[in-house]
Design an enzyme around this catalytic site. Structure first.
Site, short mmCIF file in Angstrom:
data_model
loop_
_atom_site.label_atom_id
_atom_site.label_comp_id
_atom_site.label_asym_id
_atom_site.label_seq_id
_atom_site.Cartn_x
_atom_site.Cartn_y
_atom_site.Cartn_z
N GLY A 194 -8.48 -16.27 9.41
CA GLY A 194 -8.38 -17.52 10.16
C GLY A 194 -8.89 -17.45 11.59
CG ASP A 215 -5.69 -7.90 -1.19
OD1 ASP A 215 -6.28 -6.81 -1.19
OD2 ASP A 215 -5.60 -8.63 -0.18
O1 F6P Z 1 -7.38 -9.02 1.67
C1 F6P Z 1 -8.41 -8.13 1.36
C2 F6P Z 1 -8.31 -6.90 2.23
O2 F6P Z 1 -9.36 -6.02 1.86
C3 F6P Z 1 -6.97 -6.18 2.17
O3 F6P Z 1 -6.83 -5.41 1.01
C4 F6P Z 1 -7.02 -5.39 3.45
O4 F6P Z 1 -5.72 -5.10 3.92
C5 F6P Z 1 -7.72 -6.33 4.39
O5 F6P Z 1 -8.46 -7.24 3.59
C6 F6P Z 1 -8.66 -5.68 5.36
O6 F6P Z 1 -9.10 -6.65 6.23
P1 F6P Z 1 -10.39 -6.51 7.13
O7 F6P Z 1 -11.60 -6.71 6.27
O8 F6P Z 1 -10.23 -7.57 8.13
O9 F6P Z 1 -10.38 -5.13 7.70
#
Ligand code: F6P
Length: 378
Positions: free
Chosen positions: A93, A159
């Site tokens: 977001g 997830d």
């Molecule tokens: O929601 C998908 C995800 O890959 C989660 O498994 C993980 O905690 C998060 O996004 C990581 O987020 P970012 O890409 O912002 O590091």
């Protein structure tokens, strides 16, 4: 967005046909491009135009709009097979129209600007490929715009934590990557008689850990839904050793709490991310029983792989169904995958419950226990 380097000019848009928009939002995963391709094909086949909005909702938050005309040719060839999203995305977001970051550092509700852009582009429906967070934001934008923005959702995330659906786009690929990681760790674990601790993603849901742990032959699977006891894990490892198996494989979900019940996270500026619980577990096992441990944190490797056949199938079927919903004028619904079929449910139903592993009911919990896999609790 780094993939598509052609943009539509407003003068390119002489509309005679029905026109829909499509965007990807939230963390990327494998299968997004397969969904974009399928939605484009399904819409163009019925004589419609498809506008790709770049970088989630951001593409409509400034003029000239950052949009692309999606034709069958534009999404042909490698696109379906490629990881990532050709439309770009933003996550958590950070650029939401509800709370849009302004040049002076303030945040502003710009829902109406998004709705105006939707109206100006003469869109007759929008497909949002996103997780529960993105769907919630778009629903609120739609509500604040008085329902001008009409959209249907396709759930995606490695997830697999979106309610209402059995499988989100991206999960199967992440599951396959994590399983392959265990396959690669097993020979080196056996050669050195080590305990290998693999940390996988999944936020508060243990689906990747549970599924990959079973498919990859893990001895211990630790998920956020089941608080673990270190002595139970160590007893399992010692039992294996007493039986002559000198190495072992442990899968740990990133949101597992440490022995004190705390999340293990790191702050990057104003963002907080999971990561590091595997180090904690490995350290504690070594301290308790002296086993030589090594840690692998799989991280974003789980998102970047080419989509599996299953993810392509779910993505393609979901996107076609999303176009069907728009044709039928059925908005505010989310496409779901259930029993190898696509259908849809109202968002209220889909987003009512965050989909974690149901420890009491998920048959894979029973599968793991029956195989002698230690889940940390017994
Ligand atoms: O929601 C998908 C995800 O890959 C989660 O498994 C993980 O905690 C998060 O996004 C990581 O987020 P970012 O890409 O912002 O590091």
């Amino acid at each position: 967005c780094g993939f598509l380097n052609f943009r539509m000019k407003e003068s390119d848009m002489t509309q005679q046909k029905k026109r829909i928009g499509i965007l990807t939002s939230g963390g990327d995963c494998a299968g997004l491009n397969a969904a974009i391709r399928a939605a484009t094909y399904a819409a163009v086949e019925r004589g419609w135009e498809v506008i790709g909005i770049l970088d989630s909702t951001c593409g409509l938050m400034e003029k000239p709009y950052r949009i692309v005309h999606l034709t069958k040719e534009a999404v042909d060839g490698f696109v379906m097979r490629a990881a990532g999203t050709i439309l770009g995305t933003t996550s958590k977001g950070s650029n939401s129209p509800l709370n849009y970051p302004m040049p002076d550092g303030s945040k502003k509700d710009r829902s109406i600007d998004f709705a105006n852009a939707y109206h100006e582009l003469k869109l007759e429906g929008l497909i949002v490929i996103g997780g529960d967070g993105s769907m919630g934001i778009l629903r609120e934008v739609s509500r604040r715009s008085g329902g001008i923005v009409k959209f249907v959702g396709i759930p995606k995330t490695i997830d697999n934590d979106v309610g209402g659906t059995e499988q989100t786009i991206g999960f199967d690929t992440a599951f396959a990557v994590a399983t392959e990681a265990l396959d690669r760790l097993q020979p080196t674990a056996a050669s050195h008689q080590r305990v290998m601790v693999l940390e996988v993603m999944g936020r508060e849901a243990g689906h990747i850990a549970l599924n990959a742990g079973i498919a990859g032959g893990a001895d211990v699977i630790l998920i956020p839904e089941i608080p673990y006891k270190l002595d139970v894990v160590c007893a399992k490892l010692q039992k294996l050793r007493s039986e002559g198996r000198m190495h072992s494989l442990i899968v740990v979900a990133e949101a597992l709490r440490d022995a004190g019940g705390k999340k293990v996270q790191t702050k990057y500026g104003d963002q907080v991310r999971y990561g590091g619980i595997a180090q904690v577990i490995a350290h504690d096992i070594n301290a308790a029983i002296g086993a030589e441990c090594r840690v692998t944190v799989l991280g974003h490797v789980q998102r970047g792989a080419a989509p599996t056949a299953m993810d392509r199938l779910v993505a393609t079927a979901s996107a076609v169904h999303a176009v069907d919903l728009i044709e039928a004028g059925q908005f505010d619904r989310m496409v779901i995958w259930k029993g190898r079929q696509v259908t849809s449910v109202p968002f209220d139903e889909a987003l009512a419950k965050y989909h974690t592993v149901d420890v009491a009911k998920d048959s894979l919990i029973r599968t793991a226990r029956a195989m002698g896999v230690c889940l940390g609790d017994a």
